[in-house]
Design a protein around this motif. Sequence first.
Motif, PDB file in Angstrom:
ATOM      1  N   GLN B   6     -19.487  24.429 -92.032  1.00  0.00           N
ATOM      2  CA  GLN B   6     -20.475  25.221 -92.869  1.00  0.00           C
ATOM      3  C   GLN B   6     -20.164  26.600 -93.078  1.00  0.00           C
ATOM      4  OE1 GLN B   6     -23.873  22.770 -90.919  1.00  0.00           O
ATOM      5  NE2 GLN B   6     -24.797  23.728 -92.913  1.00  0.00           N
ATOM      6  N   ASN B  22     -23.453  24.568 -98.505  1.00  0.00           N
ATOM      7  CA  ASN B  22     -22.232  23.837 -98.504  1.00  0.00           C
ATOM      8  C   ASN B  22     -21.550  23.315 -97.211  1.00  0.00           C
ATOM      9  OD1 ASN B  22     -21.651  24.042-101.550  1.00  0.00           O
ATOM     10  ND2 ASN B  22     -21.536  26.361-100.898  1.00  0.00           N
ATOM     11  N   CYS B  23     -20.829  22.133 -97.038  1.00  0.00           N
ATOM     12  CA  CYS B  23     -20.323  21.720 -96.169  1.00  0.00           C
ATOM     13  C   CYS B  23     -19.001  20.964 -96.251  1.00  0.00           C
ATOM     14  CB  CYS B  23     -21.532  20.515 -95.499  1.00  0.00           C
ATOM     15  SG  CYS B  23     -20.642  19.897 -94.126  1.00  0.00           S
ATOM     16  N   ASP B  24     -18.068  21.289 -95.453  1.00  0.00           N
ATOM     17  CA  ASP B  24     -16.580  20.833 -95.842  1.00  0.00           C
ATOM     18  C   ASP B  24     -16.031  19.957 -94.531  1.00  0.00           C
ATOM     19  OD1 ASP B  24     -16.206  23.990 -97.167  1.00  0.00           O
ATOM     20  OD2 ASP B  24     -15.907  22.022 -98.384  1.00  0.00           O
ATOM     21  N   HIS B  72     -15.856  17.462 -99.680  1.00  0.00           N
ATOM     22  CA  HIS B  72     -16.824  18.758 -99.742  1.00  0.00           C
ATOM     23  C   HIS B  72     -18.338  18.049 -99.956  1.00  0.00           C
ATOM     24  CE1 HIS B  72     -18.799  22.602-100.584  1.00  0.00           C
ATOM     25  NE2 HIS B  72     -19.189  21.919-101.693  1.00  0.00           N
ATOM     26  N   SER B  74     -22.545  18.951-100.335  1.00  0.00           N
ATOM     27  CA  SER B  74     -23.545  20.146-100.818  1.00  0.00           C
ATOM     28  C   SER B  74     -24.923  19.786-100.966  1.00  0.00           C
ATOM     29  CB  SER B  74     -23.022  20.886-102.121  1.00  0.00           C
ATOM     30  OG  SER B  74     -23.123  20.000-103.356  1.00  0.00           O
TER      31      SER B  74
END
Lengths: 112, 112
Positions: B6, B22-24, B72, B74
């Motif tokens: 994050q 967001n988070c990858d 990704h 979100s």
Amino acid sequence: EAQVTQNPRYLITVTGKKLTVTCSQNMNHEYMSWYRQDPGLGLRQIYYSMNVEVTDKGDVPEGYKVSRKEKRNFPLILESPSPNQTSLYFCASSLMAVNEQFFGPGTRLTVL
Amino acid sequence: DQQVKQNSPSLSVQEGRISILNCDYTNSMFDYFLWYKKYPAEGPTFLISISSIKDKNEDGRFTVFLNKSAKHLSLHIVPSQPGDSAVYFCAVRASGTYKYIFGTGTRLKVLA
């Protein structure tokens, strides 16, 4: 009330003195887990248990032990605590491993 | 090596506007994605989840989007409310395992 309880909520101890943090849930959940939360590192899984007598390592199991002798209880044992185990610990449970987890209120541990 | 990131440690949003967190992630074997919210001095609470077979899941003001090709995830909160101010963690589970990996968290502040 459905809940996950942890005891103690706060603990200050010294290096090498064995301690146990208890965790109990009253929802008949199969899956239970322990996490530690550290600044900048988020939550990291220590150990988890899919059911009674079935446990496995998470990402940071070193220095910790767990047991699952009964469905409702999942204690976290630190045989010889060290200062790098100073952290905020959370126990969690879920109906099964594939469901969302319910978290306890946390245990703040300080090892001097 | 962090498998779940994050990248925004904090975010401020005006009340009534949209919040986007967001988070990858790096591993295409992750098949279940969740968002948790955490208030100070409490354990995380589950917010919303999505499985890898979907690209969107909605629950009231909260919508989670999954872009598998971009790896990704979100979370959209519309409209944002002051009570949404908290730390938000994304979490993932790898297919075929019972381990969960959490991101480092994003602190959301909704300004009245």
